[in-house]
Design an enzyme around this catalytic site. Sequence first.
Site, PDB file in Angstrom:
ATOM      1  N   GLN A 145      52.462  59.921  20.677  1.00  0.00           N
ATOM      2  CA  GLN A 145      51.819  58.637  20.917  1.00  0.00           C
ATOM      3  C   GLN A 145      52.931  57.580  20.899  1.00  0.00           C
ATOM      4  O   GLN A 145      53.374  57.150  19.835  1.00  0.00           O
ATOM      5  CB  GLN A 145      50.780  58.356  19.836  1.00  0.00           C
ATOM      6  CG  GLN A 145      49.786  59.482  19.596  1.00  0.00           C
ATOM      7  CD  GLN A 145      48.734  59.587  20.674  1.00  0.00           C
ATOM      8  OE1 GLN A 145      47.965  58.655  20.913  1.00  0.00           O
ATOM      9  NE2 GLN A 145      48.685  60.734  21.346  1.00  0.00           N
TER      10      GLN A 145
ATOM     11  N   GLY B 180      40.376  53.706  19.291  1.00  0.00           N
ATOM     12  CA  GLY B 180      41.304  54.769  19.634  1.00  0.00           C
ATOM     13  C   GLY B 180      42.428  54.332  20.552  1.00  0.00           C
ATOM     14  O   GLY B 180      42.485  53.177  21.017  1.00  0.00           O
ATOM     15  N   HIS B 181      43.325  55.272  20.842  1.00  0.00           N
ATOM     16  CA  HIS B 181      44.501  54.959  21.657  1.00  0.00           C
ATOM     17  C   HIS B 181      44.116  54.583  23.087  1.00  0.00           C
ATOM     18  O   HIS B 181      43.170  55.095  23.663  1.00  0.00           O
ATOM     19  CB  HIS B 181      45.502  56.112  21.646  1.00  0.00           C
ATOM     20  CG  HIS B 181      44.954  57.426  22.111  1.00  0.00           C
ATOM     21  ND1 HIS B 181      45.549  58.617  21.809  1.00  0.00           N
ATOM     22  CD2 HIS B 181      43.873  57.744  22.851  1.00  0.00           C
ATOM     23  CE1 HIS B 181      44.876  59.608  22.352  1.00  0.00           C
ATOM     24  NE2 HIS B 181      43.848  59.097  22.989  1.00  0.00           N
ATOM     25  N   ASN B 182      44.879  53.638  23.640  1.00  0.00           N
ATOM     26  CA  ASN B 182      44.748  53.166  25.035  1.00  0.00           C
ATOM     27  C   ASN B 182      43.467  52.390  25.303  1.00  0.00           C
ATOM     28  O   ASN B 182      43.184  52.052  26.461  1.00  0.00           O
ATOM     29  CB  ASN B 182      44.818  54.329  26.034  1.00  0.00           C
ATOM     30  CG  ASN B 182      46.103  55.115  25.943  1.00  0.00           C
ATOM     31  OD1 ASN B 182      47.089  54.651  25.374  1.00  0.00           O
ATOM     32  ND2 ASN B 182      46.096  56.316  26.481  1.00  0.00           N
TER      33      ASN B 182
END
EC number: 2.3.1.191
Length: 354
Positions: A215, A256-258
Amino acid sequence: MEQNVFFLPHEGLKLAELAEFLGADLVNSDHAGVIVRSVAPISRARAGDVCYILSRRSRDELATCEASAVICGKALADLVPQHIPVILSSNPHAAFAMAGGLFYPAALRPVVFSGKSEIAPSAVIDPSAKLEKGVIVEPLAVIGAHAEIGEGTRIGAHSIIGPNVKIGRDCSIAAGASILCALLGNGVIIHNGARIGQDGFGYAPGPRGMIKIVQIGRVIIQDNVEIGANTTIDRGAMDDTVIGEGTKIDNQVQIGHNVQIGRHCAIVAQVGIAGSAKIGNGVQIGGQVGIKGHVTIGDGVQIAAQSGIMTDLAAGGQYGGTPARPLNDYLRDVAQMMSKTRVRGKKPGGEQND
């Protein structure tokens, strides 16, 4: 609330001054000099307090109200007893919020606990970090290499600001927060225990188990965002996680990511937003909503509490249920289900089935 030592009343303000600040109208100028010091609900408002009403359901409480002023819309002004001054506002809810902030500015953001010096002796600050004038760093905070912090920002006790993190001016980072791999704008408020910029949840199944996906993105938090206590915002995998200007996020939210969140959204406690979801501007999300990854939610959408979002939602709509559907459809489905349940639970003569 009789002896609230945490937030003391204001020294006093004339009603005429308060009305001018709110952009509202004091109905009777004879009350211009009345002094007000605090805000309170109608049920226990006393002399010196300001309260507000939004509907005629407040009629009974107004009958015994002892407030020094009531903020309301023009359509409800006739409900207010004649001895109580009336401040007319086109948006009483917002006006009351503004009044509260005026009387209790210290309650609007995390407070500084140690006022002896701007930089506490026990704080650990890397020599390469750049702090503008007026930055306050409380005891045992850690600021990493090449971090940059703008003028007037406050870094709370035991908080961690990671290497290369950039924080704008007039921000408040409360005690115990950690900020890594992130760029923050001006006027950002991060409450106690929030976690910003840790790696997102990404794994690829392999012959020997789950293989971690790196990440390497960032978290971008734009101006005037507020993030609640113990909320977590993961950094992007290879793109960035973005929180738009003016968005307000409650406690214990997982992002969460993005994920990309637009401007001036409101996200209530215990919402979970999976990776790469895109949320438009002005979206309102109720408590405990779950949002699937990679979906797109249009501008102005309102989502009822405990809904499950599995597909894209068109702009401007109201949605509820799991899976989420237009709110009227969801409410009709619930009503039909409850009706069938009642019918099945009784015999034709009205007696309860075994």
